[in-house]
Design a protein around this motif. Sequence first.
Motif, PDB file in Angstrom:
ATOM      1  N   GLN A 116       0.887  76.277  30.685  1.00 11.71           N
ATOM      2  CA  GLN A 116       1.717  75.674  31.720  1.00 11.71           C
ATOM      3  C   GLN A 116       3.178  75.595  31.272  1.00 11.71           C
ATOM      4  O   GLN A 116       4.087  75.849  32.062  1.00 11.71           O
ATOM      5  CB  GLN A 116       1.203  74.273  32.058  1.00 11.71           C
ATOM      6  CG  GLN A 116      -0.127  74.266  32.770  1.00 11.71           C
ATOM      7  CD  GLN A 116      -0.700  72.863  32.856  1.00 11.71           C
ATOM      8  OE1 GLN A 116      -0.646  72.096  31.889  1.00 11.71           O
ATOM      9  NE2 GLN A 116      -1.268  72.537  34.016  1.00 11.71           N
TER      10      GLN A 116
ATOM     11  N   GLU B 202       8.049  76.256  44.651  1.00  7.87           N
ATOM     12  CA  GLU B 202       6.708  76.840  44.505  1.00  7.87           C
ATOM     13  C   GLU B 202       6.184  76.659  43.085  1.00  7.87           C
ATOM     14  O   GLU B 202       5.013  76.318  42.878  1.00  7.87           O
ATOM     15  CB  GLU B 202       6.734  78.337  44.839  1.00  7.87           C
ATOM     16  CG  GLU B 202       6.735  78.648  46.300  1.00  7.87           C
ATOM     17  CD  GLU B 202       6.791  80.150  46.559  1.00  7.87           C
ATOM     18  OE1 GLU B 202       6.169  80.915  45.795  1.00  7.87           O
ATOM     19  OE2 GLU B 202       7.465  80.539  47.533  1.00  7.87           O
ATOM     20  N   ARG B 203       7.052  76.885  42.106  1.00 10.40           N
ATOM     21  CA  ARG B 203       6.617  76.748  40.712  1.00 10.40           C
ATOM     22  C   ARG B 203       6.258  75.300  40.407  1.00 10.40           C
ATOM     23  O   ARG B 203       5.270  75.023  39.731  1.00 10.40           O
ATOM     24  CB  ARG B 203       7.703  77.244  39.754  1.00 10.40           C
ATOM     25  CG  ARG B 203       7.182  77.349  38.328  1.00 10.40           C
ATOM     26  CD  ARG B 203       8.161  77.923  37.361  1.00 10.40           C
ATOM     27  NE  ARG B 203       8.515  79.303  37.659  1.00 10.40           N
ATOM     28  CZ  ARG B 203       9.324  80.033  36.901  1.00 10.40           C
ATOM     29  NH1 ARG B 203       9.850  79.514  35.811  1.00 10.40           N
ATOM     30  NH2 ARG B 203       9.619  81.270  37.219  1.00 10.40           N
TER      31      ARG B 203
ATOM     32  N   ASN C  11       5.157  73.059  42.559  1.00 10.29           N
ATOM     33  CA  ASN C  11       3.882  72.796  43.240  1.00 10.29           C
ATOM     34  C   ASN C  11       2.708  73.387  42.475  1.00 10.29           C
ATOM     35  O   ASN C  11       1.664  72.763  42.335  1.00 10.29           O
ATOM     36  CB  ASN C  11       3.897  73.344  44.667  1.00 10.29           C
ATOM     37  CG  ASN C  11       4.685  72.464  45.603  1.00 10.29           C
ATOM     38  OD1 ASN C  11       4.812  71.271  45.382  1.00 10.29           O
ATOM     39  ND2 ASN C  11       5.225  73.053  46.646  1.00 10.29           N
ATOM     40  N   THR C  12       2.867  74.593  41.966  1.00 11.81           N
ATOM     41  CA  THR C  12       1.803  75.252  41.215  1.00 11.81           C
ATOM     42  C   THR C  12       1.502  74.518  39.914  1.00 11.81           C
ATOM     43  O   THR C  12       0.342  74.252  39.589  1.00 11.81           O
ATOM     44  CB  THR C  12       2.197  76.722  40.906  1.00 11.81           C
ATOM     45  OG1 THR C  12       2.404  77.398  42.141  1.00 11.81           O
ATOM     46  CG2 THR C  12       1.111  77.415  40.109  1.00 11.81           C
ATOM     47  N   LEU C  13       2.542  74.171  39.186  1.00  8.69           N
ATOM     48  CA  LEU C  13       2.349  73.529  37.878  1.00  8.69           C
ATOM     49  C   LEU C  13       1.876  72.086  37.980  1.00  8.69           C
ATOM     50  O   LEU C  13       1.086  71.629  37.165  1.00  8.69           O
ATOM     51  CB  LEU C  13       3.645  73.570  37.074  1.00  8.69           C
ATOM     52  CG  LEU C  13       4.033  74.916  36.499  1.00  8.69           C
ATOM     53  CD1 LEU C  13       5.445  74.860  35.936  1.00  8.69           C
ATOM     54  CD2 LEU C  13       3.055  75.329  35.413  1.00  8.69           C
TER      55      LEU C  13
ATOM     56  N   GLN D 271       0.601  70.485  40.883  1.00 12.24           N
ATOM     57  CA  GLN D 271      -0.297  70.236  42.011  1.00 12.24           C
ATOM     58  C   GLN D 271       0.322  69.261  43.016  1.00 12.24           C
ATOM     59  O   GLN D 271      -0.310  68.287  43.423  1.00 12.24           O
ATOM     60  CB  GLN D 271      -1.660  69.715  41.531  1.00 12.24           C
ATOM     61  CG  GLN D 271      -2.501  70.719  40.786  1.00 12.24           C
ATOM     62  CD  GLN D 271      -2.052  70.916  39.349  1.00 12.24           C
ATOM     63  OE1 GLN D 271      -1.713  69.955  38.664  1.00 12.24           O
ATOM     64  NE2 GLN D 271      -2.027  72.148  38.907  1.00 12.24           N
ATOM     65  N   HIS D 272       1.561  69.489  43.385  1.00 12.01           N
ATOM     66  CA  HIS D 272       2.286  68.685  44.376  1.00 12.01           C
ATOM     67  C   HIS D 272       2.501  67.234  43.930  1.00 12.01           C
ATOM     68  O   HIS D 272       2.876  66.400  44.738  1.00 12.01           O
ATOM     69  CB  HIS D 272       1.574  68.722  45.743  1.00 12.01           C
ATOM     70  CG  HIS D 272       1.435  70.096  46.290  1.00 12.01           C
ATOM     71  ND1 HIS D 272       2.415  70.693  47.029  1.00 12.01           N
ATOM     72  CD2 HIS D 272       0.439  71.016  46.186  1.00 12.01           C
ATOM     73  CE1 HIS D 272       2.037  71.900  47.374  1.00 12.01           C
ATOM     74  NE2 HIS D 272       0.839  72.127  46.874  1.00 12.01           N
TER      75      HIS D 272
END
Length: 163
Positions: A8, A26-27, A29-31, A33-34
């Motif tokens: 991560q 986006e990155r 959110n991905t890393l 989880q919002h």
Amino acid sequence: MDFLNAEQLQALRAPLRSSETSEILERLNTLFQHDWSLELEVFSVEHPTVRARLKIKHIVRDGLGQADGLKEAEQQAISNAARLLGMGTETDVPTVSTDQPSPLPEKPKAHQHIDDMLEKCREAGLSKEALRYIINGYGTTVEESRQIYVSLRELLKKHGHHA
């Protein structure tokens, strides 16, 4: 960020492909989880200036942006906050061979002290006045950072607030 594993952390530091804020969001959110937040504060519309504050768990990073338009100032502020978080800081991403994450570089103490003063100024309703001291960042030397801190402290005292 002790809550990230090595993979991560590598993904966080990987170079950004563009300066678009959508890639940054986006990155995040991905890393995470919002499970993060972004606050935007407009300091000036006449001279478009925006502060972006990224919060992830106990980590807070602020970025300033100033441009010809509010949208560009917002993008710049988000990009600066993300960079201070460590996003896109690797130019050549090494292969991860360990499960031990290397810590992100800590914000220098002088910058932390300036952030504390900025928060006090914000709480005192002096954000706009404080902005003129930090519009070009934290300073490039310890002495410049010290002068910014002293100026912010004097601003608070001048308006009757405890620094």
